[in-house]
Design a protein around this motif. Structure first.
Motif, PDB file in Angstrom:
ATOM      1  N   TYR A  19      -9.729  19.759 -28.443  1.00  0.00           N
ATOM      2  CA  TYR A  19      -8.660  20.026 -27.479  1.00  0.00           C
ATOM      3  C   TYR A  19      -7.807  18.774 -27.316  1.00  0.00           C
ATOM      4  O   TYR A  19      -8.245  17.659 -27.567  1.00  0.00           O
ATOM      5  CB  TYR A  19      -9.212  20.497 -26.129  1.00  0.00           C
ATOM      6  N   VAL A  21      -5.651  16.565 -24.665  1.00  0.00           N
ATOM      7  CA  VAL A  21      -5.552  16.292 -23.235  1.00  0.00           C
ATOM      8  C   VAL A  21      -4.087  16.072 -22.864  1.00  0.00           C
ATOM      9  O   VAL A  21      -3.441  15.157 -23.363  1.00  0.00           O
ATOM     10  CB  VAL A  21      -6.393  15.047 -22.868  1.00  0.00           C
ATOM     11  N   LEU A  22      -3.562  16.939 -22.017  1.00  0.00           N
ATOM     12  CA  LEU A  22      -2.169  16.843 -21.565  1.00  0.00           C
ATOM     13  C   LEU A  22      -2.159  16.453 -20.089  1.00  0.00           C
ATOM     14  O   LEU A  22      -1.996  17.291 -19.203  1.00  0.00           O
ATOM     15  CB  LEU A  22      -1.441  18.176 -21.759  1.00  0.00           C
ATOM     16  N   TRP A  29      -4.378  23.048 -21.726  1.00  0.00           N
ATOM     17  CA  TRP A  29      -4.613  22.143 -22.845  1.00  0.00           C
ATOM     18  C   TRP A  29      -4.843  22.948 -24.115  1.00  0.00           C
ATOM     19  O   TRP A  29      -5.668  23.869 -24.129  1.00  0.00           O
ATOM     20  CB  TRP A  29      -5.818  21.264 -22.582  1.00  0.00           C
ATOM     21  N   GLU A  31      -6.411  24.189 -27.398  1.00  0.00           N
ATOM     22  CA  GLU A  31      -7.819  24.119 -27.778  1.00  0.00           C
ATOM     23  C   GLU A  31      -8.078  24.920 -29.043  1.00  0.00           C
ATOM     24  O   GLU A  31      -7.456  25.959 -29.278  1.00  0.00           O
ATOM     25  CB  GLU A  31      -8.675  24.667 -26.640  1.00  0.00           C
TER      26      GLU A  31
END
Length: 94
Positions: A19, A21-22, A29, A31
């Motif tokens: 995934y 990470v935002l 996010w 994935e």
């Protein structure tokens, strides 16, 4: 939004997932689930990132760390976490 992001890969329930990470956003996010127990190869990880609209940064390396399944309890199962820096692919919004 930043120009680079952190991608993470971990195993949960015996299945690897990757995934991106935002941080600082309410977006879900991105994935990708590999759906298996064996560790995905570098090529498989790159393909998964591409499907999510990202690519590893130049000279980006994967680093590995471990954690315990229950935070603060060193007697529980170990969780492996791999991280690397990625960027949004040209023409693809994060």
């Amino acid at each position: 939004m930043p120009t680079t992001f952190r991608a993470q890969m971990s195993v949960r329930g015996g299945r690897w997932r990757l995934y991106v990470v935002l941080l600082g956003t309410t977006e879900r996010w991105p994935e990708f689930s590999f759906g298996r127990r064996s560790v995905p190869t570098l090529a498989e990880r790159s393909r998964a990132l591409k499907r999510l609209g990202f690519e590893p940064v130049e000279d980006g390396e994967w680093s590995w760390s471990e954690d315990s399944e229950i935070v603060g309890d060193p007697t529980t199962a170990v969780i492996l976490i791999a991280t690397t820096q990625v960027r949004s692919r040209a023409g693809v919004d994060a």
